[in-house]
Design an enzyme around this catalytic site. Structure first.
Site, PDB file in Angstrom:
ATOM      1  N   ASP A 146      16.864 -10.213  -2.756  1.00 18.12           N
ATOM      2  CA  ASP A 146      18.181  -9.856  -3.275  1.00 18.12           C
ATOM      3  C   ASP A 146      18.715  -8.555  -2.688  1.00 18.12           C
ATOM      4  O   ASP A 146      19.935  -8.376  -2.570  1.00 18.12           O
ATOM      5  CB  ASP A 146      18.140  -9.749  -4.805  1.00 18.12           C
ATOM      6  CG  ASP A 146      18.175 -11.107  -5.493  1.00 18.12           C
ATOM      7  OD1 ASP A 146      18.380 -12.122  -4.803  1.00 18.12           O
ATOM      8  OD2 ASP A 146      17.990 -11.150  -6.731  1.00 18.12           O
ATOM      9  N   HIS A 198       0.811  -1.227   0.000  1.00 24.37           N
ATOM     10  CA  HIS A 198       0.000   0.000   0.000  1.00 24.37           C
ATOM     11  C   HIS A 198       0.841   1.272   0.000  1.00 24.37           C
ATOM     12  O   HIS A 198       0.277   2.358  -0.149  1.00 24.37           O
ATOM     13  CB  HIS A 198      -0.932   0.002   1.215  1.00 24.37           C
ATOM     14  CG  HIS A 198      -1.996  -1.048   1.161  1.00 24.37           C
ATOM     15  ND1 HIS A 198      -2.969  -1.075   0.188  1.00 24.37           N
ATOM     16  CD2 HIS A 198      -2.238  -2.112   1.956  1.00 24.37           C
ATOM     17  CE1 HIS A 198      -3.767  -2.109   0.388  1.00 24.37           C
ATOM     18  NE2 HIS A 198      -3.347  -2.760   1.447  1.00 24.37           N
ATOM     19  N   ASP A 225      -8.462  -5.854   6.584  1.00 27.54           N
ATOM     20  CA  ASP A 225      -8.981  -6.676   5.486  1.00 27.54           C
ATOM     21  C   ASP A 225      -9.817  -7.823   6.008  1.00 27.54           C
ATOM     22  O   ASP A 225     -10.886  -8.115   5.462  1.00 27.54           O
ATOM     23  CB  ASP A 225      -7.823  -7.204   4.643  1.00 27.54           C
ATOM     24  CG  ASP A 225      -7.363  -6.214   3.593  1.00 27.54           C
ATOM     25  OD1 ASP A 225      -8.183  -5.847   2.747  1.00 27.54           O
ATOM     26  OD2 ASP A 225      -6.197  -5.797   3.630  1.00 27.54           O
ATOM     27  N   ARG A 234       6.873  -6.371   2.921  1.00 26.46           N
ATOM     28  CA  ARG A 234       5.589  -6.879   2.433  1.00 26.46           C
ATOM     29  C   ARG A 234       5.504  -6.595   0.939  1.00 26.46           C
ATOM     30  O   ARG A 234       5.487  -5.435   0.522  1.00 26.46           O
ATOM     31  CB  ARG A 234       4.405  -6.234   3.159  1.00 26.46           C
ATOM     32  CG  ARG A 234       3.079  -6.773   2.610  1.00 26.46           C
ATOM     33  CD  ARG A 234       1.900  -6.491   3.491  1.00 26.46           C
ATOM     34  NE  ARG A 234       1.500  -5.095   3.499  1.00 26.46           N
ATOM     35  CZ  ARG A 234       0.357  -4.646   4.030  1.00 26.46           C
ATOM     36  NH1 ARG A 234      -0.477  -5.499   4.597  1.00 26.46           N
ATOM     37  NH2 ARG A 234       0.072  -3.359   4.022  1.00 26.46           N
ATOM     38  N   GLU A 277      -6.447 -12.995   5.538  1.00 25.30           N
ATOM     39  CA  GLU A 277      -7.233 -11.766   5.424  1.00 25.30           C
ATOM     40  C   GLU A 277      -8.630 -11.988   4.848  1.00 25.30           C
ATOM     41  O   GLU A 277      -9.366 -11.016   4.644  1.00 25.30           O
ATOM     42  CB  GLU A 277      -6.496 -10.757   4.536  1.00 25.30           C
ATOM     43  CG  GLU A 277      -5.091 -10.423   5.035  1.00 25.30           C
ATOM     44  CD  GLU A 277      -4.424  -9.373   4.193  1.00 25.30           C
ATOM     45  OE1 GLU A 277      -4.592  -8.185   4.512  1.00 25.30           O
ATOM     46  OE2 GLU A 277      -3.733  -9.726   3.219  1.00 25.30           O
TER      47      GLU A 277
END
Length: 262
Positions: free
Chosen positions: A92, A53, A183, A78, A157
């Protein structure tokens, strides 16, 4: 002269999670290296760098990891979705773990683990010159143990996620079932009804599913007053609010105090 914090952690985050330690996190959605550095200065166990988000890129996330590198706070990124490429990029650049939103099935959980790990245990692409290995300096030392050190967090969620939470938790390599309360409550048609008995029963089901498979249960809470309840349920991987909530709350509180002197 005060010494700088030690950069190397004594134990990897995954080891601590699976031992059931109570681990306190902070949630960063500002896409700001300075904010993340303040979290490191504060001494949290882990920080969530949000790219679901928050308006961020892989380069932005790497700058945040660099800002955190002097501190023992370990970083979880996330990703926007269960996506092999985004997970590869996040690992990475040096994330200690990955949080994956909207995991609903055992098959998706297996994909998540596979994307996190090098062959033959998974399908993660191999490069030795990335930041995670100090651009090649630590590759030989780290490569053969990294599959066992990276933390895999999946978010429950939806109703489907709740229905399949036992099967998701049982997947080898899934470490944390993490509740996204906004959520989850919205998808269960109990928007922000965090104290509703029906919602609490769902939380307990998720925590129980995690524990039955030797995994941890995690949650993002609106305030610290909720901690005793979820700790009693068995949640150990806990965050309270976000950097945005803290800044807005602090600014509003300060403004209210100043207005008294009008």
């Amino acid at each position: 002269m005060e010494k700088a914090p030690v950069a190397k952690e004594e134990k990897m985050l995954r080891e601590r999670v699976l031992k059931g330690e109570y681990l306190m996190g902070a949630w960063s959605c500002f896409n700001s290296p300075a904010t993340v550095e303040l979290i490191g200065v504060s001494g949290y166990d882990w920080v969530l760098l949000d790219s679901e988000h928050a308006p961020t890129t892989t380069v932005d996330l790497m700058s945040q990891l660099q800002a955190l590198s002097r501190y023992q706070t370990q970083a979880i990124i996330r990703v926007p979705w269960l996506d092999r490429v985004h997970i590869k990029w996040a690992l990475d650049i040096g994330a200690h773990g990955i949080m994956i939103p909207y995991v609903e099935t055992e098959a998706q959980a297996r994909d998540a683990v596979s994307f996190m790990r090098y062959p033959p245990s998974g399908v993660r692409g191999v490069a030795d010159c990335v930041r995670a290995y100090r651009f090649g300096e630590d590759f030989k030392k780290q490569f053969f143990k990294v599959n066992d050190e990276l933390l895999t967090v999946v978010q429950i969620e939806t109703a489907a996620g709740v229905e399949h939470c036992e099967a998701i938790a049982a997947v080898d390599g899934i470490d944390v079932l993490f509740v996204g309360p906004m959520d989850l409550s919205t998808n269960l048609q109990m928007y922000k009804a965090f104290e509703d008995e029906r919602f609490l029963e769902v939380l307990q089901k998720i925590a129980d599913a995690a524990h039955q498979s030797g995994k941890a249960a995690g949650i993002l809470l609106p305030n610290v007053d909720c901690i005793p309840l979820v700790r009693k349920m068995g949640f150990t991987f806990i965050d309270v609010a976000t950097d945005a909530h803290f800044l807005l709350g602090g600014l509003k509180s300060n403004l209210a105090a100043m207005q008294k002197y009008k």
